[in-house]
Design a protein around this motif. Structure first.
Motif, short mmCIF file in Angstrom:
data_model
loop_
_atom_site.label_atom_id
_atom_site.label_comp_id
_atom_site.label_asym_id
_atom_site.label_seq_id
_atom_site.Cartn_x
_atom_site.Cartn_y
_atom_site.Cartn_z
N ASP A 1 32.27 131.50 118.94
CA ASP A 1 31.62 132.43 118.02
C ASP A 1 30.33 133.03 118.57
O ASP A 1 29.64 133.77 117.87
CB ASP A 1 31.33 131.73 116.68
N GLY A 2 30.00 132.71 119.81
CA GLY A 2 28.80 133.26 120.42
C GLY A 2 27.59 132.35 120.36
O GLY A 2 26.58 132.62 121.02
N SER A 3 27.67 131.27 119.60
CA SER A 3 26.56 130.32 119.54
C SER A 3 26.57 129.39 120.76
O SER A 3 27.54 129.37 121.52
CB SER A 3 26.64 129.51 118.25
N THR A 4 25.52 128.63 120.89
CA THR A 4 25.40 127.71 122.03
C THR A 4 24.88 126.37 121.54
O THR A 4 23.93 126.32 120.76
CB THR A 4 24.44 128.27 123.09
N SER A 5 25.52 125.29 121.97
CA SER A 5 25.02 123.94 121.65
C SER A 5 24.38 123.35 122.90
O SER A 5 24.89 123.53 124.01
CB SER A 5 26.16 123.05 121.15
N ARG A 6 23.27 122.67 122.69
CA ARG A 6 22.52 122.08 123.80
C ARG A 6 22.47 120.57 123.60
O ARG A 6 22.13 120.09 122.51
CB ARG A 6 21.12 122.67 123.89
N HIS A 7 22.80 119.84 124.64
CA HIS A 7 22.92 118.39 124.53
C HIS A 7 22.02 117.71 125.56
O HIS A 7 22.11 117.98 126.76
CB HIS A 7 24.37 117.96 124.74
N THR A 8 21.18 116.83 125.07
CA THR A 8 20.32 116.04 125.95
C THR A 8 21.06 114.80 126.42
O THR A 8 22.17 114.49 125.96
CB THR A 8 19.05 115.61 125.21
N GLY A 9 20.43 114.06 127.32
CA GLY A 9 21.01 112.81 127.76
C GLY A 9 21.25 111.86 126.60
O GLY A 9 22.28 111.18 126.53
N HIS A 10 20.31 111.83 125.64
CA HIS A 10 20.46 110.97 124.47
C HIS A 10 21.65 111.40 123.62
O HIS A 10 22.43 110.56 123.15
CB HIS A 10 19.17 111.01 123.64
N ASP A 11 21.80 112.71 123.44
CA ASP A 11 22.94 113.22 122.65
C ASP A 11 24.27 112.78 123.26
O ASP A 11 25.17 112.32 122.55
CB ASP A 11 22.91 114.76 122.59
N LEU A 12 24.40 112.96 124.58
CA LEU A 12 25.67 112.62 125.23
C LEU A 12 25.91 111.12 125.17
O LEU A 12 27.04 110.67 124.96
CB LEU A 12 25.67 113.13 126.67
#
Length: 511
Positions: free
Chosen positions: A62-73
């Motif tokens: 849909d054109g959005s972007t998700s950003r993932h840190t080391g903690h998120d992963l």
């Protein structure tokens, strides 16, 4: 099967190859392994050491972007690890990842690895029936799926002894600390993937934990990373290397199920907005990107390195990449899933002769190599040059220890550079010439989008995709390869290519 003769470094210098096998070896790149090891431990250590650093930047349709840190992963890995433990997954168990390219695929794969189990990636575009056959052939008891399966599918799978587990992002309450990657034998498979199938059915490729670590070390040696480097990888397997090296992976916004539907404009916008520094991709991908940049040129000053591979790379495309990314070093990367990289060449003003084949650079450290003799080249650029199939072995080659990997690529080494002249299944020589030599020449003609020369019993049948005048094709081949039998020249709207890279010609399907 043992070869009748080999071409070694000495025979490339004009010394005849004898009946005794001879090899060439480059000094090895150290790859730290031990009897109890796990490739996932490298990634977990990096994520825990830099928990606040972004590691994955993932675009959505849909054109959005998700950003993932080391903690998120780490949280996602821990959640999937708990799912798999509940399902009874044990070290050594194969787990099929029927999940599209996504953050959940990466987290699921690392969770499987961390448990000491074996993640299995299906062939590109595999159907439901092919996945079912794969589970039976590899005795897979657990399948990680993209979404919760329907009750009927779950029932059928249960009757076959297969558990289906949805990899949907759910509650992330599992502890990210207090557990480590399970030590496993260094030679246990760490990842099972599949080849592109360009010369037949896709085959399973088993990379052990030792091989993955050695490939990681070889890539670091060829392209030294830096903490926080922003990479734009088209090849999903590069993600594992990036995560272990502390490199931020900005995923290109491409339809992973069919790269032919990509939007070059969106990719260029990503390169600018995310300030990408390095990027890799295949020929079809870069051809689409270059076509857009030629229509709408933009400055991309943050890009310092570009790597292109996955199939033979026409020199005109490599030179166009130098022009489009004016501040970047452009590299041709030759390798395979079993052995990456095999050779690397930086593209410069010193343009190799296309009649010699595809120049892919210097064979990398840590590899032993030899050629199984096929014959002798007699073209204008290669008179008297022995040619054969390239065999390699070494720490970063996925093969039985001590055995050779037959690459299926034909060529030779001259002046320290590896040249490719043919591919298995289409390797027949005619008047001392192989098909890549004809094809690479044709790529230098304006208007040629794709070219293929099928080696038939009596000569070559040439297929061309593009707008080049037919007379230009016939004239160039006659001028540069006099006497070489060209039986016919056919123009096609599209030439058949592999499902994964959309760059490798499927010669058996040429009609």
């Amino acid at each position: 099967m043992q070869p009748l003769a080999y071409i070694s470094a000495s025979s490339m210098l004009g010394i005849a190859a004898g009946p005794v096998a001879s090899t060439h070896r480059r000094p090895a790149v150290p790859a730290p392994t031990s009897p109890g090891t796990n490739y996932a431990s490298l990634i977990l250590a990096q994520l825990r050491h830099h928990p606040a650093q972004p590691c994955l930047v993932w675009p959505a349709p849909d054109g959005s972007t998700s950003r993932h840190t080391g903690h998120d992963l780490l949280q996602r890995i821990a959640a999937h690890r708990q799912q798999l433990l509940t399902a009874g997954v044990q070290p050594g168990h194969p787990v099929l990842l029927a999940v599209p390219v996504s953050v959940e695929l990466i987290a699921g794969l690392l969770a499987v690895q961390a448990l000491g189990a074996v993640p299995v990636l299906p062939p590109a575009g595999a159907s439901g029936w092919q996945l079912l056959h794969l589970t039976r052939r590899l005795s897979i008891g657990v399948v990680l799926t993209a979404t919760a399966p329907r009750q009927l599918l779950r029932l059928v799978a249960g009757l076959l002894g297969v558990q289906l587990i949805a990899a949907e992002a759910g509650p992330l309450g599992a502890a990210i600390d207090g557990w480590e990657a399970c030590p496993v034998p260094a030679q246990q498979p760490a990842l099972v993937s599949h080849s592109s199938g360009s010369t037949g059915r896709p085959k399973a490729i088993r990379r052990s934990h030792a091989v993955l670590q050695a490939q990681h070390a070889a890539i670091k040696a060829a392209f030294p990373p830096w903490q926080g480097q922003r990479d734009f990888p088209l090849f999903p397997n590069v993600l594992l290397h990036n995560l272990a090296a502390g490199v931020v992976s900005v995923l290109p916004a491409v339809p992973w199920h069919d790269l032919r539907q990509l939007s070059p404009a969106r990719l260029v916008a990503q390169l600018q907005d995310e300030r990408v520094q390095t990027l890799t991709g295949n020929v079809a991908y870069f051809a689409a990107l270059l076509a857009h940049l030629q229509r709408q040129p933009v400055a991309l000053p943050d890009v310092v390195a570009v790597g292109v591979g996955g199939s033979p790379v026409p020199e005109p495309l490599a030179q166009q990449l130098r022009q489009a990314f004016g501040q970047a070093a452009v590299h041709v990367i030759y390798g395979s899933s079993e052995a990456e990289p095999i050779a690397v060449r930086q593209v410069t003003d010193d343009v190799p002769n296309p009649l010699a084949g595809y120049c892919v650079g210097t064979i990398q450290s840590g590899l032993e190599w030899r050629f199984e003799l096929l014959g002798v080249l007699q073209g204008r650029a290669t008179p008297g040059q022995p040619v054969g199939e390239l065999w390699v072995r070494g720490a970063h080659v996925a093969a039985t220890p001590g055995e050779w990997l037959r690459t299926g690529d034909y060529g030779y080494v001259a002046d320290g550079q590896l040249y490719l002249t043919g591919r298995q299944g289409n390797e027949q020589l005619h008047h001392g010439v192989q098909h890549y030599q004809l094809e690479h020449l044709l790529y230098h003609l304006p208007g040629v989008e794709r070219a293929a020369a099928r080696a038939d019993a009596a000569g070559f049948t040439v297929f061309v995709q593009g707008t080049v005048p037919p007379a230009s094709v016939a004239r160039l081949l006659a001028e540069q390869f006099p006497g070489v039998p060209v039986l016919a020249i056919h123009f096609r709207t599209m030439l058949p290519v592999d499902a994964r890279h959309h760059s490798k010609i499927l010669y058996s399907q040429l009609r």
